[in-house]
Design a protein around this motif. Structure first.
Motif, mmCIF file in Angstrom:
data_model
loop_
_atom_site.group_PDB
_atom_site.id
_atom_site.type_symbol
_atom_site.label_atom_id
_atom_site.label_comp_id
_atom_site.label_asym_id
_atom_site.label_seq_id
_atom_site.Cartn_x
_atom_site.Cartn_y
_atom_site.Cartn_z
ATOM 1 N N PRO A 1 -11.236 78.802 -114.331
ATOM 2 C CA PRO A 1 -12.775 78.833 -114.770
ATOM 3 C C PRO A 1 -12.916 77.973 -116.024
ATOM 4 N N ILE B 1 -13.364 72.901 -117.252
ATOM 5 C CA ILE B 1 -14.730 72.305 -117.110
ATOM 6 C C ILE B 1 -14.558 70.872 -117.183
ATOM 7 N N ARG C 1 -13.349 69.825 -113.867
ATOM 8 C CA ARG C 1 -14.301 69.868 -112.836
ATOM 9 C C ARG C 1 -15.257 68.574 -112.877
ATOM 10 N N SER D 1 -24.379 73.508 -106.295
ATOM 11 C CA SER D 1 -23.478 74.200 -106.870
ATOM 12 C C SER D 1 -22.240 74.621 -106.252
ATOM 13 N N HIS D 2 -21.156 75.149 -106.626
ATOM 14 C CA HIS D 2 -19.884 75.286 -106.012
ATOM 15 C C HIS D 2 -19.590 76.691 -106.612
ATOM 16 N N THR D 3 -18.583 77.098 -105.989
ATOM 17 C CA THR D 3 -18.284 78.526 -106.177
ATOM 18 C C THR D 3 -16.715 78.582 -106.479
ATOM 19 N N GLU D 4 -16.031 79.253 -107.574
ATOM 20 C CA GLU D 4 -14.854 79.599 -107.321
ATOM 21 C C GLU D 4 -14.548 81.150 -107.578
ATOM 22 N N THR D 5 -13.324 81.473 -107.043
ATOM 23 C CA THR D 5 -12.984 83.170 -107.109
ATOM 24 C C THR D 5 -12.213 83.444 -108.155
#
Lengths: 115, 253
Positions: free
Chosen positions: B18, B21, B24, B38-42
């Protein structure tokens, strides 16, 4: 109605993690809730609906793993699925049973949305 | 694949941590920029939902231990006689020990007024709609009571045999009180509270001749839930068994 406290705690964890990761919101949350955790799911759902609007969980999908209660008899070592906190061993009828699983209350994972 | 709309981000973004940045931003493909996706991460957490309460309860416990304060958390359903038990205990032992009381109720100062009459410092927490005390309430109440070392603190929880079971307050011993005017099957109906307690006081035993309550059965049911539970039978109004309770308190000092 301690379920509202439980949901409030979940929101706090989700807000903290979202903020920490600089994310926008939570897409999906995965919870482990044991069947003997003392959480009444109907009350939990009700509390959830009341509490999540205007938080990072407002639109989050929810995956709840209901973990079965697994107990071990310390006398005869028999493992069995329990239905309560005070189950006698179904094999030897002893009272020395210990719950191995079923009281969990955890936020397992969060899927965070980034812009 | 993009988890929002299913479009391909081949050669594009792999979100791993996370905080990363820079990575990313650097790895955005033109395709991503074009879509403004938008993208997601777990994030794997495995965090106990009551972690914060438990952490603060541990802080309370360390504070009590460091200052030699013996703390009890009294739990029961409403009307089992928690406040009467406390009043009698304070009046009988006040000249031997220094006491403090935290009273938890949804509304009113009634219980605090009763304790105040025994001249023991008391603070009332009104939880409003709340059905239990938590460790942060106890931390705040403890501060305003200005506890002195070598003392005994009683926390009278909100009368409720369900919710307070989940919330550690930092006490040394949890005491569950049932009275003989309740059903002897209470331990089976509300097992969480009995499973989490150390001492079980069976109160109002002066009424045993008039009610259908089997003490042995109640103990057996409670032991099924918690085989380490210690029982004390008392009548807080008449005084029977109170000596056993006082000996128990003093054995923990």
């Amino acid at each position: 109605m301690h379920e509202l406290s439980i949901v409030t705690n979940i929101i706090e964890i989700a807000e903290r993690e979202t903020h920490k990761a600089n994310a926008r919101a939570v897409q999906k949350i995965e919870l482990d809730i044991g069947v003997l955790s003392g959480i009444e799911m109907q009350a939990f759902d009700f509390a959830w609906e009341q509490a999540v609007p205007d938080t990072v969980l407002a639109k989050a999908g929810r995956k709840i793993n209901r973990l079965a209660a697994i107990a071990l008899c310390e006398d005869c070592r028999h493992r069995f699925e329990a239905e309560s906190l005070y189950e006698l061993c179904p094999r030897c009828e002893g009272i020395n049973t210990k719950l191995l699983q079923g009281r969990e209350m955890k936020v397992k994972s969060l899927e965070l949305i980034f812009e | 694949m993009c988890s929002t709309c299913g479009c391909s981000t081949q050669g594009g973004v792999q979100f791993s941590t996370p905080s990363n940045i820079a990575k990313r931003e650097l790895s955005f493909t033109t395709e991503d920029l074009h879509h403004h996706h938008s993208h997601t991460e777990t994030v794997q957490l495995e965090e106990d939902i009551l972690h914060k309460n438990n952490q603060l309860a541990d802080e309370n416990r360390r504070f009590f231990e460091a200052n030699n304060i013996l703390c009890f958390n009294l739990v029961s359903s409403p009307g089992s006689g928690k406040t009467s038990l406390l009043e009698r205990t304070l009046l009988d032992l006040n000249d031997r020990h220094r006491f403090y009381v935290i009273e938890g109720d949804q509304q009113t100062m009634a219980d605090a007024d009763r304790i105040h009459a025994t001249k023991v410092p008391v603070i009332q927490i009104n939880t409003g709609q709340g059905c239990h005390l938590d460790s942060s309430m106890v931390a705040r109440a403890t501060k305003s009571l200005k506890l002195q070392n070598n003392s005994i603190l009683f926390i009278e929880n909100v009368g409720n045999l369900v919710c307070p079971a989940m919330f550690d307050l930092g006490e040394k011993k949890r005491v569950v009180i049932i009275s003989v005017t309740e059903g002897e099957d209470k331990p089976l109906k509300y097992p969480d509270m009995f499973a989490g307690s150390d001492i079980c006081i069976i109160n109002k035993i002066d009424l045993l001749p008039y009610v259908n309550f089997n003490v042995d059965k109640a103990k057996e049911y409670a032991r099924r839930v918690n085989k380490n539970l210690h029982f004390i039978c008392v009548s807080a109004t008449r005084g029977d068994g109170m000596q056993d309770w006082y000996e128990m308190i003093e054995s923990l000092l």
